[in-house]
Design a protein around this motif. Sequence first.
Motif, PDB file in Angstrom:
ATOM      1  N   GLU A  36      23.484  13.494   7.179  1.00 30.38           N
ATOM      2  CA  GLU A  36      23.548  12.593   6.032  1.00 30.38           C
ATOM      3  C   GLU A  36      22.277  12.677   5.200  1.00 30.38           C
ATOM      4  O   GLU A  36      22.322  12.621   3.961  1.00 30.38           O
ATOM      5  CB  GLU A  36      23.778  11.159   6.500  1.00 30.38           C
ATOM      6  N   LEU A  37      21.141  12.831   5.857  1.00 27.67           N
ATOM      7  CA  LEU A  37      19.891  13.009   5.129  1.00 27.67           C
ATOM      8  C   LEU A  37      19.936  14.292   4.308  1.00 27.67           C
ATOM      9  O   LEU A  37      19.569  14.297   3.128  1.00 27.67           O
ATOM     10  CB  LEU A  37      18.713  13.039   6.105  1.00 27.67           C
ATOM     11  N   ASP A  38      20.398  15.366   4.903  1.00 28.48           N
ATOM     12  CA  ASP A  38      20.522  16.636   4.179  1.00 28.48           C
ATOM     13  C   ASP A  38      21.449  16.484   2.971  1.00 28.48           C
ATOM     14  O   ASP A  38      21.186  17.013   1.888  1.00 28.48           O
ATOM     15  CB  ASP A  38      21.052  17.729   5.105  1.00 28.48           C
ATOM     16  N   THR A  53       7.770  16.501  -1.533  1.00 27.04           N
ATOM     17  CA  THR A  53       9.098  16.002  -1.186  1.00 27.04           C
ATOM     18  C   THR A  53       9.522  16.519   0.180  1.00 27.04           C
ATOM     19  O   THR A  53      10.069  15.770   1.002  1.00 27.04           O
ATOM     20  CB  THR A  53      10.136  16.415  -2.252  1.00 27.04           C
ATOM     21  N   MET A  54       9.253  17.779   0.451  1.00 20.17           N
ATOM     22  CA  MET A  54       9.609  18.363   1.747  1.00 20.17           C
ATOM     23  C   MET A  54       8.879  17.658   2.886  1.00 20.17           C
ATOM     24  O   MET A  54       9.459  17.410   3.950  1.00 20.17           O
ATOM     25  CB  MET A  54       9.287  19.857   1.733  1.00 20.17           C
ATOM     26  N   ILE A  55       7.613  17.313   2.654  1.00 18.49           N
ATOM     27  CA  ILE A  55       6.816  16.636   3.682  1.00 18.49           C
ATOM     28  C   ILE A  55       7.391  15.253   3.965  1.00 18.49           C
ATOM     29  O   ILE A  55       7.522  14.836   5.129  1.00 18.49           O
ATOM     30  CB  ILE A  55       5.341  16.532   3.236  1.00 18.49           C
ATOM     31  N   GLN A  56       7.763  14.529   2.908  1.00 15.74           N
ATOM     32  CA  GLN A  56       8.335  13.196   3.099  1.00 15.74           C
ATOM     33  C   GLN A  56       9.691  13.249   3.789  1.00 15.74           C
ATOM     34  O   GLN A  56      10.011  12.397   4.624  1.00 15.74           O
ATOM     35  CB  GLN A  56       8.466  12.490   1.748  1.00 15.74           C
ATOM     36  N   ILE A  57      10.489  14.234   3.453  1.00 15.51           N
ATOM     37  CA  ILE A  57      11.804  14.377   4.085  1.00 15.51           C
ATOM     38  C   ILE A  57      11.648  14.691   5.572  1.00 15.51           C
ATOM     39  O   ILE A  57      12.374  14.156   6.418  1.00 15.51           O
ATOM     40  CB  ILE A  57      12.621  15.479   3.369  1.00 15.51           C
ATOM     41  N   ILE A 185      11.009  -1.192   9.880  1.00 15.69           N
ATOM     42  CA  ILE A 185      10.066  -0.557   8.971  1.00 15.69           C
ATOM     43  C   ILE A 185      10.018   0.951   9.200  1.00 15.69           C
ATOM     44  O   ILE A 185       9.758   1.414  10.301  1.00 15.69           O
ATOM     45  CB  ILE A 185       8.655  -1.154   9.143  1.00 15.69           C
ATOM     46  N   PHE A 186      10.262   1.701   8.135  1.00 18.27           N
ATOM     47  CA  PHE A 186      10.165   3.157   8.165  1.00 18.27           C
ATOM     48  C   PHE A 186       8.943   3.555   7.348  1.00 18.27           C
ATOM     49  O   PHE A 186       8.934   3.449   6.132  1.00 18.27           O
ATOM     50  CB  PHE A 186      11.412   3.805   7.559  1.00 18.27           C
ATOM     51  N   SER A 187       7.882   3.989   8.031  1.00 18.71           N
ATOM     52  CA  SER A 187       6.658   4.365   7.340  1.00 18.71           C
ATOM     53  C   SER A 187       6.791   5.759   6.749  1.00 18.71           C
ATOM     54  O   SER A 187       7.391   6.653   7.341  1.00 18.71           O
ATOM     55  CB  SER A 187       5.475   4.327   8.309  1.00 18.71           C
ATOM     56  N   SER A 188       6.204   5.942   5.566  1.00 15.85           N
ATOM     57  CA  SER A 188       6.207   7.261   4.940  1.00 15.85           C
ATOM     58  C   SER A 188       5.036   8.118   5.410  1.00 15.85           C
ATOM     59  O   SER A 188       4.905   9.266   5.001  1.00 15.85           O
ATOM     60  CB  SER A 188       6.151   7.116   3.412  1.00 15.85           C
ATOM     61  N   ARG A 189       4.187   7.554   6.264  1.00 16.08           N
ATOM     62  CA  ARG A 189       3.050   8.325   6.767  1.00 16.08           C
ATOM     63  C   ARG A 189       3.470   9.222   7.920  1.00 16.08           C
ATOM     64  O   ARG A 189       4.208   8.816   8.803  1.00 16.08           O
ATOM     65  CB  ARG A 189       1.942   7.372   7.251  1.00 16.08           C
TER      66      ARG A 189
END
Length: 239
Positions: A36-38, A53-57, A185-189
């Motif tokens: 689903e993410l893909d 964007t690739m790093i965040q994904i 909580i989903f961290s972007s780090r």
Amino acid sequence: MDFGTLTHAVLENMGRDPVMSRTTETALLRDFLRAELDRQVLLNFGHSLSLSTMIQIEALQKRLDAFAEKQSAEASQGWIIDEVETSFELKLESWTVRGKVDRIDRHPDGRVRLLDYKTSDQRVAPAAAHLKKIKSEPDPSKFPPEAITHLNGTMLLWKISSSPSTSPPAWKNIRRKNLICIVVIFSSRRQHRKPASNSGKIFDPTICASALLCASQVLQAIDGGTILAPAGKASLEQG
């Protein structure tokens, strides 16, 4: 589409799927979330992705993998995803306040819990998201009495953020003594590998009533021109 919107889109579709919303199989859920993410990435970004964007994904995929493990364990304990992105509205003063609850879970024993998905670098407990501890009565010229409430003997001040409190109406048909509010909580780090969660049964009927009073006071102030209407995603319509 930002990190938060992408996360919500993936989790919303998981909650709407009749199999994934109840499965206790971690591997099955993990594969679904990855697919689903893909799909969402392709739909919103296409095939050409920037390095950032690739790093965040990649970071989000790791959090979703960890989430799959937690979610399947919750399903094994009897929790069922009952609703996702549930809309509600409430008439307050001359305003109609509209909002959405990310997710509502139900348990066979009668418990109900609300889940609020957040993409943040910090854990936020439900109480801390809306209330601030204070030691003494604030200046009444700055904070009306309706902005103050008490919980377990502690004096608290309602936080006025992007919109008036919209939590109470979502609970109007739920037995409040069985209600649990959870912030996931989903961290972007990249260094934060697992989604964190905070839960608490803080919103008893007294707190709900206090929130409504505070929200009404804010809207009256907006009508009177004392403060400006909030900006952001909240839907506030007058009339």
